[in-house]
Design an enzyme around this catalytic site. Structure first.
Site, mmCIF file in Angstrom:
data_model
loop_
_atom_site.group_PDB
_atom_site.id
_atom_site.type_symbol
_atom_site.label_atom_id
_atom_site.label_comp_id
_atom_site.label_asym_id
_atom_site.label_seq_id
_atom_site.Cartn_x
_atom_site.Cartn_y
_atom_site.Cartn_z
ATOM 1 N N LYS A 85 0.592 -0.733 0.100
ATOM 2 C CA LYS A 85 -0.027 0.116 -0.180
ATOM 3 C C LYS A 85 0.976 1.212 -0.289
ATOM 4 C CE LYS A 85 -4.140 1.104 2.707
ATOM 5 N NZ LYS A 85 -4.725 0.800 3.580
ATOM 6 N N VAL A 86 1.097 2.096 -1.369
ATOM 7 C CA VAL A 86 1.965 3.084 -0.964
ATOM 8 C C VAL A 86 0.483 4.651 -1.058
ATOM 9 C CG1 VAL A 86 3.692 2.023 -2.560
ATOM 10 C CG2 VAL A 86 1.219 2.988 -3.494
#
Ligand code: E4P
Length: 218
Positions: A85-86
């Site tokens: 997840k960014v």
């Protein structure tokens, strides 16, 4: 529609997984901080990935592209179920593109506009996470964002899956389904609220009372 549980609480994850009701998990640094205590978050991540047979989003905490890449590779190496997840920043989009090129699935999070969702799709994101509840919190219409992203992704054939996030109650889930979201992520409390209806309770009570008059067993 896929249902993900938005938590790092292993007890809650086991309860929902045992019921066969969830397709995956999303976590974020705040959710991990709530449950970790003295434990190493990586141990928690591994345990979650081993409990749920589906995508488990694990978030980077670096803010520049190179740190995100280093962290993203480490998170992806934890387990085959890991999705990195960014955040939806310039660095996050660049890290997304690079991680996807390495065959790593990426969930781009903290999305609050259609233009952001467009760039995430262009960066090859596996999932885009628009935060419905946080838009509602500031008097916006979070669900309208889901509808608009659906239309744009369909107009241009983007394959990125819409993962409606920051959903706070059952109506949010229903509205996300109606808007054509591919997935929704919900806290455990909302998952169990989805099953509740007062007429179900009332009807069951009556059925059981009537059956008792028979004095019979099945
Ligand atoms: C999504 O991935 C986030 O973890 C989450 O849905 C945020 O929800 P909140 O706005 O209720 O904190």
């Amino acid at each position: 529609m896929k249902i993900f549980l938005d938590t790092a609480d292993l007890g809650e994850i086991r309860r929902a997984a045992d019921a066969g009701l969830i397709d995956g998990i999303t976590t974020n640094p705040s959710l991990v901080a709530k449950v970790a205590g003295k434990r190493d978050p990586k141990e928690i991540y591994l345990a979650i990935c081993e409990t749920v047979d589906g995508p488990v989003s694990l978030e980077v905490v670096g803010v520049d592209k190179d740190t995100m890449l280093t962290e993203g590779r480490k998170l992806a190496a934890i387990h085959k179920n890991a999705v990195v997840k960014v955040p939806l920043t310039e660095a996050g989009l660049k890290a997304c593109r690079a991680l996807v090129a390495e065959g790593i699935r990426v969930n781009v999070t903290l999305c609050f506009s259609v233009s952001q969702a467009l760039l995430a799709a262009k960066a090859g994101a596996t999932y885009i996470s628009p935060f419905v509840g946080r838009i509602d919190d500031i008097s916006g219409d979070g669900m309208e964002l889901i509808e608009q992203i659906r239309q744009v992704y369909d107009n241009y054939g983007f394959k990125t899956e819409i993962l409606a996030a920051s959903l706070r109650h059952p109506l949010h889930v229903v509205q996300a389904m109606m808007a054509g979201s591919d997935c929704c992520t919900i806290p455990p409390s909302v998952l169990w609220q989805l099953s509740k209806h007062p007429l179900t309770d009332k009807g069951l009570e009556t059925f059981l009372k009537d059956w008792e008059t028979l004095g019979a067993r099945i």
